[in-house]
Design a protein around this motif. Structure first.
Motif, PDB file in Angstrom:
ATOM      1  N   GLU A   9      -5.964 -13.321  -0.430  1.00 40.03           N
ATOM      2  CA  GLU A   9      -6.224 -11.919  -0.169  1.00 40.03           C
ATOM      3  C   GLU A   9      -5.666 -11.544   1.198  1.00 40.03           C
ATOM      4  O   GLU A   9      -5.579 -12.404   2.095  1.00 40.03           O
ATOM      5  N   ASP A  49      -0.275  -4.194 -12.319  1.00 45.26           N
ATOM      6  CA  ASP A  49      -0.915  -3.262 -13.258  1.00 45.26           C
ATOM      7  C   ASP A  49      -0.184  -1.929 -13.286  1.00 45.26           C
ATOM      8  O   ASP A  49      -0.005  -1.318 -14.365  1.00 45.26           O
ATOM      9  N   ARG A  50       0.233  -1.462 -12.104  1.00 40.85           N
ATOM     10  CA  ARG A  50       0.963  -0.192 -12.063  1.00 40.85           C
ATOM     11  C   ARG A  50       2.292  -0.309 -12.802  1.00 40.85           C
ATOM     12  O   ARG A  50       2.679   0.597 -13.558  1.00 40.85           O
ATOM     13  N   GLN A  87       0.829  -1.206   0.000  1.00 44.43           N
ATOM     14  CA  GLN A  87       0.000   0.000   0.000  1.00 44.43           C
ATOM     15  C   GLN A  87       0.860   1.252   0.000  1.00 44.43           C
ATOM     16  O   GLN A  87       0.512   2.254  -0.632  1.00 44.43           O
ATOM     17  N   VAL A 139      -4.769  -9.361  -4.326  1.00 40.59           N
ATOM     18  CA  VAL A 139      -5.285  -8.127  -4.941  1.00 40.59           C
ATOM     19  C   VAL A 139      -4.179  -7.091  -5.068  1.00 40.59           C
ATOM     20  O   VAL A 139      -4.033  -6.433  -6.113  1.00 40.59           O
ATOM     21  N   LEU A 140      -3.379  -6.941  -4.012  1.00 42.66           N
ATOM     22  CA  LEU A 140      -2.289  -5.959  -4.061  1.00 42.66           C
ATOM     23  C   LEU A 140      -1.237  -6.349  -5.087  1.00 42.66           C
ATOM     24  O   LEU A 140      -0.649  -5.485  -5.758  1.00 42.66           O
ATOM     25  N   LEU A 174       2.018   1.678  -3.562  1.00 44.38           N
ATOM     26  CA  LEU A 174       0.957   2.144  -4.463  1.00 44.38           C
ATOM     27  C   LEU A 174       0.573   3.584  -4.161  1.00 44.38           C
ATOM     28  O   LEU A 174       0.164   4.315  -5.065  1.00 44.38           O
ATOM     29  N   GLN A 218      -2.579  -5.231  -8.357  1.00 44.71           N
ATOM     30  CA  GLN A 218      -2.495  -3.769  -8.485  1.00 44.71           C
ATOM     31  C   GLN A 218      -1.065  -3.319  -8.768  1.00 44.71           C
ATOM     32  O   GLN A 218      -0.830  -2.446  -9.606  1.00 44.71           O
TER      33      GLN A 218
END
Length: 918
Positions: free
Chosen positions: A135, A146-147, A105, A139-140, A108, A143
């Protein structure tokens, strides 16, 4: 031989009745585990344990069953142990998942994401055993991926934009080699493509993830944009110029050679190349002969690079041979045309060998493996005192095995080297095994210490259950906590078993203290409410506040609380009382700041003095200072003095309007008399006061140190002795007028009539000034004194300037008066100066100037330092002659008698600045 049995099975002897078997009592955990402890066989017990585990029992039940079953049947207890390990791993994975989720987190949420950090997060999380497939990490992970994909896409688009810019520039360059009509036809299409390229580049830089792109990509995009715009901005005017030249014969030709030749052909003119060829056909130039030194130098450079390449190739250094090959090719570009064919053949052979070496992966992998074997064997052969510890050895072995795996991926395996490497690693691993044994032994000792501490806490809790010394209990609990934290390292599994026992014991020991703290909190909140009621009351009762504060302090000293919590409670308790005291102080200050009649008079006099300071008139400033001093002495005298000062100021302004230069000169001279601003005129004489009794002779008095009063005058007598009043001077005190002591210690005191005998009555000074009036009069007095000093300095500078002007013009009438020059210049000295200026220039002023610089202690120019030292030596031999500080007036006359020049004038002015102020 003895028979195995004493009797036969078919014997008629009566059989002995066996003792009845013991009836086993059921185990307490049989009901929980479904009869596992009373099972006849190990297999049946394991089956019942598996059935019981299917019911998902609690963790505490599992621990209890494992503790009892591990001593009876380890095979059946294995399933329970595996379930406990699964629970422990699950808890550990939850903690690890939370930790790595927080790190993800943070990545991100950062405005700039480094791709290496994102990949390192996934790699390190996998190494740490984090559950990336569950999870929230799954999920992270998506993400973050994707970033990273977005950032990589941006970088790829930057490269595409760079290639597109190159292609556009090439299109423009190709059009410059064709007809200008083709360029004109493609102009609009090119304009649209360039605009689209700029929009796409702007879209890239405006993307939210642009800050995360690697640092090398933004400069590439900027360079491509700059290059494309330069070419495009040169292409557009060239096309426009070509179109204009085609329409108008007299228009200038475009700067593109192909287009210019095309237009010349249309106009019937020869092309530029034909004109140049016709103008001059230079003769064929013979190839110059190369000097032998150049050929030898070229061959030497090539041989040196060739030797380096052959050396690296022979040693098998792949990277070094590649660099040497590149260096040899660079040398060939410069000196290749000057070498012979034999050397050239050697160069090509060496380059081919280097190329073969670069592709020799197996040899390189074997080199890496041999290096790893050497490192593994060197782990146990380190110098004395540098042996690796257990943990460091474990990490080193793990890294070496990882490097071996990577080397195996790059080529075919080498079993012989692997055998050597594995044997060396196994030998070094014995150090790790010894370290692990030591760790286990220490863990057992730490476990025993912690168990003993738990028992000690339980015994202490029973012993101090009825104690009322809460501070001692709190201190002991903190000490127990410190001992638990410093109890040494134990494994995670063992710590998970000991921690609940510790929490239970320490909670039982802290229960009485927690109950007392809860009651203390209730009492403190009640006192806070009482303080709020006292603070809100219209009248603040000091005795009640003190009693309440004493109760609070007694409560705080009796029952300790957490420091932060206790500080918050204290702040809440103190706030209403502080607010009440602040309101009381504000009311008192508001009453003090109200201006009285005397304060208003002092303020008006202070404003008048500030106005006089702004005028720059010394006489007006002194008059205003007298008025302010009168206002400080009393209201009646102040009114009269203010009126007198206003009349004097009005008359002075009228006189100044008639003769401004005369007034200015007079003010300057008066200010020169008081350079420090300390001498002021006497105040207007007030009404005669009542006669005072004669005071005894004053031996020593203290100067009045109040702002605006004279320092050298004794302070005025103080007011009556009221509580809190200050008495600046106490005439009649035993230290104020002490005469000669008589023979007896008390004899002269009896003659003085007692301790307070013959004391004059105190003069009533009136009420004290308010803070505003006091500050205003003090600042006005300070400003007035500074203004008088400034005016005095200005007058001194003007007098010195006039004297220099008189010397330059040889005019005695321009010499300032004695009053302007100051007290250091007498009438006879000034007369000598005027006589020197009246006579014709004569004599040399060098020695007189040196004497003046000695008298003023001023520096001498560098070129005259030797003469000054010589004069000082001569003066040492003249013992009866006066010193330069005593004859500086005559020396100035000697200088004025000589001719004036810029250097001597500067030296004379510097010394007079110091001498006229003495």
């Amino acid at each position: 031989m003895f028979p195995f049995f004493s009797r036969s099975k078919m014997s008629d002897a009566p059989e002995v009745n066996p003792a009845p078997a013991k009836t086993h009592e059921p185990h307490p955990l049989d009901a929980l585990t479904g009869g596992a402890f009373s099972a006849a066989t190990s297999g049946e017990r394991a089956s019942r344990i598996r059935d019981w585990l299917a019911t998902q029992p609690e963790h505490e039940q599992l621990q209890e069953v494992f503790k009892e079953l591990s001593g009876r049947d380890k095979g059946a207890a294995r399933a329970v142990r595996e379930r406990l390990d699964e629970i422990r791993r699950a808890k550990g994975q939850e903690v690890i998942a939370a930790e790595w989720a927080e790190k993800a987190q943070v990545l991100l949420a950062a405005p700039k994401l480094n791709i290496a950090d994102a990949l390192a997060w996934q790699r390190d999380a996998a190494k740490a055993g984090a559950p990336l497939s569950r999870e929230p990490l799954s999920v992270l992970k998506v993400q973050v991926a994707d970033r990273v994909k977005v950032i990589e896409d941006l970088q790829h688009r930057v490269q595409v934009q760079r290639e597109a810019a190159v292609l556009l520039a090439q299109r423009i360059e190709v059009l410059s080699t064709k007809s200008w009509r083709d360029a004109q036809a493609a102009l609009e299409l090119l304009r649209a493509d360039v605009a689209r390229w700029q929009e796409q580049a702007q879209e890239l830089t405006g993307d939210a993830s642009w800050a995360s792109v690697e640092a090398r990509f933004p400069p590439l995009l900027d360079a491509s944009r700059t290059q494309l715009l330069v070419v495009w901005e040169a292409f557009q005017p060239a096309v426009a110029q070509a179109v204009a030249a085609a329409e108008d014969v007299n228009a200038p030709l475009p700067p593109v050679p192909v287009w210019a030749d095309e237009l010349r052909t249309v106009r019937g003119l020869p092309t530029e190349a034909a004109a140049a060829a016709a103008a001059a056909k230079p003769a064929r130039v013979a190839k110059p002969k190369v000097a032998p030194e150049v050929i030898e130098k070229a061959a030497q450079s090539v041989r040196e690079a060739l030797a380096v390449l052959e050396k690296e190739t022979a040693e098998g250094h792949g990277k070094a041979s590649a660099g040497a090959a590149a260096a040899l090719r660079a040398v060939l570009k410069v000196h290749g045309k000057h070498i012979d064919s034999a050397l050239e053949q050697q160069v090509h052979t060496a380059l081919v060998a280097a190329g073969e070496l670069e592709g020799w992966q197996r040899w390189s992998a074997d080199q890496v493996r041999e290096d790893l074997v050497a490192k593994a064997e060197a782990l146990l052969n380190r110098p004395e005192g540098q042996a690796l510890g257990g943990r460091k050895m474990q990490e080193t072995l793990r890294n070496l095995r990882e490097q071996w795996k990577q080397a195996d991926q790059g080529g075919a395996p080498n079993h012989s080297l692997w055998k050597k490497f594995d044997e060396a690693c196994n030998a070094a691993h014995k150090v790790v095994e010894a370290w692990l044994d030591k760790i286990r032994t220490e863990a057992a000792e730490h476990k025993a210490q912690r168990l003993a501490l738990i028992e000690e806490v339980k015994a202490w809790a029973q012993e101090h259950a009825n104690s009322g010394d809460w501070k001692a209990i709190n201190r002991a609990l903190h000490q127990f906590g410190d001992r638990w934290r410093e109890g040494g390292h134990v494994g995670e599994k063992l710590f998970a078993e000991l921690q609940p026992l510790w929490k239970q014991a320490i909670s039982m020991a802290a229960a009485p203290l927690e109950a007392a703290q809860k009651e203390s909190l209730a009492r403190r909140h009640a006192m806070i409410d009482e303080a709020m009621a006292l603070g809100a009351a219209p009248t603040l009762r000091i005795d009640t506040v003190k009693a309440l504060q004493q109760r609070w302090q007694a409560e705080a000293q009796t029952v300790p609380l957490d420091r932060k919590h206790e500080q918050k409670l204290w702040d809440a308790f103190r706030k209403p009382i502080d607010d009440a005291f602040n309101r009381k102080s504000a009311d008192r200050e508001r009453a003090v700041t109200e201006l009285s009649a005397r304060d208003r008079v002092v303020l008006e006099a202070s404003k008048a003095l500030e106005a006089a300071n702004a005028s720059g008139d010394a006489q007006q400033i002194r008059a205003a200072m007298q008025a302010l001093e009168a206002a400080l002495r009393g209201q009646a005298q102040a009114a009269e003095a203010v009126a007198t000062a206003q009349k004097d100021a009005q008359a002075h302004s009228e006189a100044q309007a008639g003769s401004l230069p005369v007034a200015t000169e007079g003010g300057a001279s008066e200010s020169a008399e008081t350079p420090d601003g300390g001498e002021v005129a006497e105040v207007a004489t007030p009404a005669p006061a009542a006669p005072k009794p004669a005071a005894r002779p004053v031996v020593a008095v203290r100067g009045d140190d109040r702002p605006g009063m004279k320092k050298d005058a004794p302070a005025a007598p103080g007011r009556g002795a009221r509580p809190g009043d200050r008495r600046d001077a106490r005439p009649g005190d035993r230290d104020s007028a002490r005469g000669p002591r008589g023979d007896g210690r008390m004899g002269d005191r009896a003659e003085r009539g007692g301790r307070f005998g013959e004391r004059p009555a105190f003069e009533d000074r009136g009420p004290r000034l308010g803070d505003t009036a006091f500050r205003a009069q003090r600042e006005a007095m300070e400003h007035a004194q500074l203004a008088l000093k400034k005016l005095a300095a200005q007058a001194h500078g003007e007098a010195l300037t006039q004297l220099m002007t008189a010397w330059e013009k040889r005019d005695a009438a321009l010499v300032p008066g004695t009053q302007d020059l100051g007290s250091g210049v007498t009438a006879s000295v000034r007369s000598a100066w005027t006589q020197a200026l009246t006579a014709a220039p004569k004599g040399d002023a060098a020695e007189a100037l040196l004497r003046l610089e000695m008298a003023a202690e001023a520096p001498t120019p560098a070129e005259h330092i030797a003469a000054r030292r010589m004069l000082q030596l001569q003066l040492l031999t003249r013992r009866n002659d006066p010193a330069p500080a005593q004859t500086w007036g005559q020396d100035v006359a000697r200088v004025l008698a000589s001719s004036s020049d810029a250097g001597n004038a500067r030296r004379l002015q510097n010394v007079l600045k110091a001498l006229l102020r003495k």
